[in-house]
Scaffold this active site. Structure first.
Site, PDB file in Angstrom:
ATOM      1  CG  ASP A   1      -2.011   1.067   1.097  1.00 23.53           C
ATOM      2  OD1 ASP A   1      -3.008   0.809   0.425  1.00 23.53           O
ATOM      3  OD2 ASP A   1      -1.827   2.160   1.674  1.00 23.53           O
ATOM      4  CD  GLU A   6       0.091   6.267   2.455  1.00 20.14           C
ATOM      5  OE1 GLU A   6      -0.430   7.355   2.121  1.00 20.14           O
ATOM      6  OE2 GLU A   6      -0.578   5.249   2.693  1.00 20.14           O
ATOM      7  CB  ALA A   7       1.783   8.793  -3.898  1.00 19.68           C
ATOM      8  CG  HIS A  65      -4.136   8.062   5.021  1.00 19.98           C
ATOM      9  ND1 HIS A  65      -4.526   7.601   3.787  1.00 19.98           N
ATOM     10  CD2 HIS A  65      -5.256   8.558   5.599  1.00 19.98           C
ATOM     11  CE1 HIS A  65      -5.813   7.820   3.618  1.00 19.98           C
ATOM     12  NE2 HIS A  65      -6.296   8.387   4.708  1.00 19.98           N
ATOM     13  CG  ASP A 105      -3.102   2.527   5.265  1.00 20.36           C
ATOM     14  OD1 ASP A 105      -3.653   2.636   6.380  1.00 20.36           O
ATOM     15  OD2 ASP A 105      -3.104   3.438   4.417  1.00 20.36           O
TER      16      ASP A 105
END
Length: 342
Positions: free
Chosen positions: A127, A129-130, A286, A291
């Site tokens: 998962d 994060e960006a 997040h 996550d």
């Protein structure tokens, strides 16, 4: 990144209502937990249709049992699940699905129909994060800033290992206040991080050390389509490298969850899936690693409930495509560092 993803789930409502039979007989304790009957179930199969294996009388027994379970109250369901030492948490529909799959698995095991040897040894939950801005303008280029992996052993149904590295963005090296508040990733963390190609090389080395794709079969799993089809796709273009072959196919757990428990798309967000299964989020929302761990918890519960999680999406010629549930199970290739683009 949970909360940004939109997919089309194919829902199949199929709830037979045969005449009420006597209560089903007690079954043996379950064997290998992930089960091999697949997500499609047998509730809608016609026992007398003569279509291959589904003409076997065992499927009529399963349909009759399903009808009985459909009419059980929540307390009756919990009592029966407790009798078989199965998880008793979750909403009523989840409890029904869990008990149906338990009985189905026992019946099919007795008939030696199952062949679970071909299932993945490991599932790699990812998962990302960006980078992001409030409102996410259409022209904004999202770059991966956290690359986590949670390694789920499908034989023990336990999280065996984790990987996490932060990534230094190239196009937008300064994080927005919105992004920092959402992810908890600070500018200082990013400034000290490696660029994406180096982090990807570290990921591949970590996977190789665990003999994924060589000694052990595995596949990738994400919470929705965007991690692979958007974030990784964009990042590879930004970093001027080819899309990695090991990430071209994956399990979209939202789609699997919706199809297995027969719920609409708006009930497949991470926190809702956890709630429906009787669990609460553990950690910081997040955070990519947190996550991923929570997604892995959902995957474990689904495997326990008899769902055969399998690849259902892929990237082909740069486009997101659906993989048919009838496609044979095949593990991802041994991870290799992709070539740089010309």
């Amino acid at each position: 990144m949970e909360g940004q993803q939109e997919e089309h789930e194919e829902q199949k409502e199929n709830r037979p209502q045969p005449a009420r039979p006597p209560p089903p007989p007690a079954a043996r304790p379950p064997g290998k937990q992930h089960g091999g009957a697949g997500e499609q179930g047998t509730e809608g199969k016609s026992p007398g249709s003569g279509q291959g294996a589904f003409s076997d009388p065992v499927y009529k027994e399963i349909a009759v049992t399903n009808g009985y379970i459909n009419r059980m109250s929540r307390e009756e369901l919990r009592s029966k699940l407790a009798e078989f030492k199965l998880e008793t948490r979750g909403v009523k529909d989840v409890l029904k699905k869990r008990l149906k799959n338990y009985y189905k698995k026992q019946k099919l095991m007795q008939k030696e129909v199952l062949n679970s040897d071909g299932y993945y040894d490991y599932i790699c939950v990812v998962d990302f994060e960006a980078t992001c801005e409030e409102g996410n303008p259409p022209e904004f280029v999202h770059e991966i800033i956290e690359f986590p992996i949670v390694l789920l052993n499908t034989h023990t149904l336990e999280i065996e290992d984790t990987f996490q590295q932060y990534v230094k963005p190239e196009v937008n090296p300064k994080l927005s206040n919105f992004c920092i508040g959402l992810t908890g990733i600070t500018q200082d963390i990013i400034d000290k991080a490696d660029a994406f190609p180096q982090v990807l090389q570290n990921v591949i080395e970590w996977m190789r050390q665990r003999e994924l794709g060589t000694k052990y079969s595995y596949c990738m799993l994400t919470d929705g389509s965007w991690d692979m089809s958007k974030f990784l796709n964009i990042q590879c273009r930004v970093s001027r490298i080819k899309y990695p072959s090991f990430a071209k196919k994956w399990i979209n757990i939202r789609k699997s969850y919706g199809n297995f428990y027969k719920v609409p798309r708006n009930q497949t967000k991470l926190t809702i899936m956890l709630e429906k299964l009787g669990m609460t989020y553990d950690g910081r929302p997040h955070s990519g690693l947190d996550d991923s761990k929570n997604i892995a918890r959902i995957a474990i519960r689904m495997l326990q409930d008899g769902c055969e999680l399998r690849v259902n999406e892929k990237m082909h010629a740069g486009q997101l495509m659906t993989v048919s549930s009838s496609t044979p199970i095949e593990g991802a290739p041994a991870p290799q560092m992709p070539r740089y683009r010309n």
